[in-house]
Design an enzyme around this catalytic site. Structure first.
Site, PDB file in Angstrom:
ATOM      1  N   LYS A  71       0.798  -1.236   0.000  1.00  0.00           N
ATOM      2  CA  LYS A  71       0.000   0.000   0.000  1.00  0.00           C
ATOM      3  C   LYS A  71       0.832   1.288   0.000  1.00  0.00           C
ATOM      4  O   LYS A  71       0.373   2.308  -0.513  1.00  0.00           O
ATOM      5  CB  LYS A  71      -0.947   0.016   1.205  1.00  0.00           C
ATOM      6  N   ASP A 107     -10.049   3.311   2.218  1.00  0.00           N
ATOM      7  CA  ASP A 107     -10.174   2.590   3.496  1.00  0.00           C
ATOM      8  C   ASP A 107     -10.823   3.440   4.590  1.00  0.00           C
ATOM      9  O   ASP A 107     -11.699   2.968   5.322  1.00  0.00           O
ATOM     10  CB  ASP A 107      -8.800   2.125   3.998  1.00  0.00           C
ATOM     11  N   THR A 193      -5.886  -3.493  15.311  1.00  0.00           N
ATOM     12  CA  THR A 193      -4.725  -4.389  15.285  1.00  0.00           C
ATOM     13  C   THR A 193      -5.171  -5.779  14.797  1.00  0.00           C
ATOM     14  O   THR A 193      -6.367  -6.084  14.770  1.00  0.00           O
ATOM     15  CB  THR A 193      -4.046  -4.539  16.683  1.00  0.00           C
TER      16      THR A 193
END
Ligand code: ATR
Length: 278
Positions: A71, A107, A193
């Site tokens: 990314k 996102d 996470t």
């Protein structure tokens, strides 16, 4: 039917074999009668440098999603970045148009849309973001535009650096801290996470869940499993629990629209993921 006019979309990552994006996009493309196919490409980091030129050379390629670990790296091969991608410093969607490769990041907005679908407009809220990695960056940059954000992380220094970067770029104050945070001080908690993700589905949450209240919202970006230990504990305490399926769908829906100019049916995308056993 695949014919000589079929255009190509895809996902670039390493690994990609467990991705749900191909089935989600192909179903949505067929639903809208769009003559595209979406494939997963497992690209080793050493080969990333060939991807953009190769995709441009093939002509049929109209764009692709980018996932871990590419990314950030992909950026140096692109011709332009849109505002969000530049702000976040990462790209999850590339559009190829007129021999140009343009990077986007859907996102953060995808996460907001998922949250807002469940609880309505998210504005001026006290939001705790758990984690300071790539996923946290996208979500924090988006929600910090109009909310009070606190970022907590195992490594305090990373939380501090991210909070300071967002404060500087958006000109809004962002707090930070470690995982000993009292979650009861927040209206919305977003866990970013990988702790709790398959195959370690019984891993204990990284934050203390005991102070979760029934008027709180707890979102976990993990979608495999659909219900992490964190979400189970949140539900037990009467809180609203939201998993990562919505974010997956909305980041994909935004990318679909960037490539095709057509809004996909998000219900079709969701249904595809509902029946897909993991
Ligand atoms: P992603 O792109 O999925 O966000 P990442 O950039 O590697 O992945 O970030 C992973 C995040 O999960 C980080 O915030 C990381 O904390 P550190 O910065 O301290 O490494 C957090 N994380 C990963 N494993 C963890 C664990 N066992 N306990 C607590 N936090 C963890």
């Amino acid at each position: 039917m695949i014919d000589s006019k079929t255009k190509l979309l895809g996902l670039i990552g390493h690994p990609v074999e467990h991705s749900l994006s191909p089935i989600m996009h192909n179903k949505a493309l067929r639903d809208k009668n769009l003559n595209y196919v979406y494939l997963a490409f497992d690209v080793h980091p050493d080969r990333l440098k060939y991807v953009v030129d190769g995709a441009k050379a093939l002509g049929t390629f109209r764009g692709f999603n980018v996932t871990v670990p590419h990314k950030v790296e992909i950026i140096k091969y692109l011709d332009e970045l849109d505002r969000e991608a530049r702000l976040i410093g990462a790209v999850n969607t590339v559009k190829i148009e007129n021999d140009k490769a343009i990077g986007y990041n859907t996102d953060g907005l995808g996460a907001r849309m998922s949250l807002e679908e469940e609880i309505g407009k998210v504005k001026n809220r006290d939001i705790l973001i758990v984690g300071a990695g790539g996923a946290a960056r996208a979500v924090a940059f988006e929600l910090a535009k109009d909310n009070n954000i606190t970022i907590v992380n195992r490594t305090l220094e990373r939380a501090k650096l991210l909070a300071e970067e967002i404060s500087r770029k958006l000109n809004r104050s962002v707090d930070y801290g470690d995982l000993n945070v009292d979650v009861g001080n927040y209206e919305i908690v977003i866990h970013t996470t990988p702790v709790g993700m398959y195959p370690h589905i019984n891993a204990e949450p990284v934050i203390d869940v005991n102070n979760i209240r029934s008027d709180m919202v707890v979102m976990d970006l993990i979608y495999n499993p659909r219900e992490t230990v964190l979400l189970r504990e949140a539900k037990k305490r009467g809180a609203k629990a939201i998993n990562g399926i919505g974010m997956l769908v909305y980041q994909g829906a935004l990318a679909f629209e960037i490539w095709t100019g057509v809004k996909p049916d998000v219900e079709v995308m969701k249904r595809t993921l509902d029946i897909e056993s993991l």
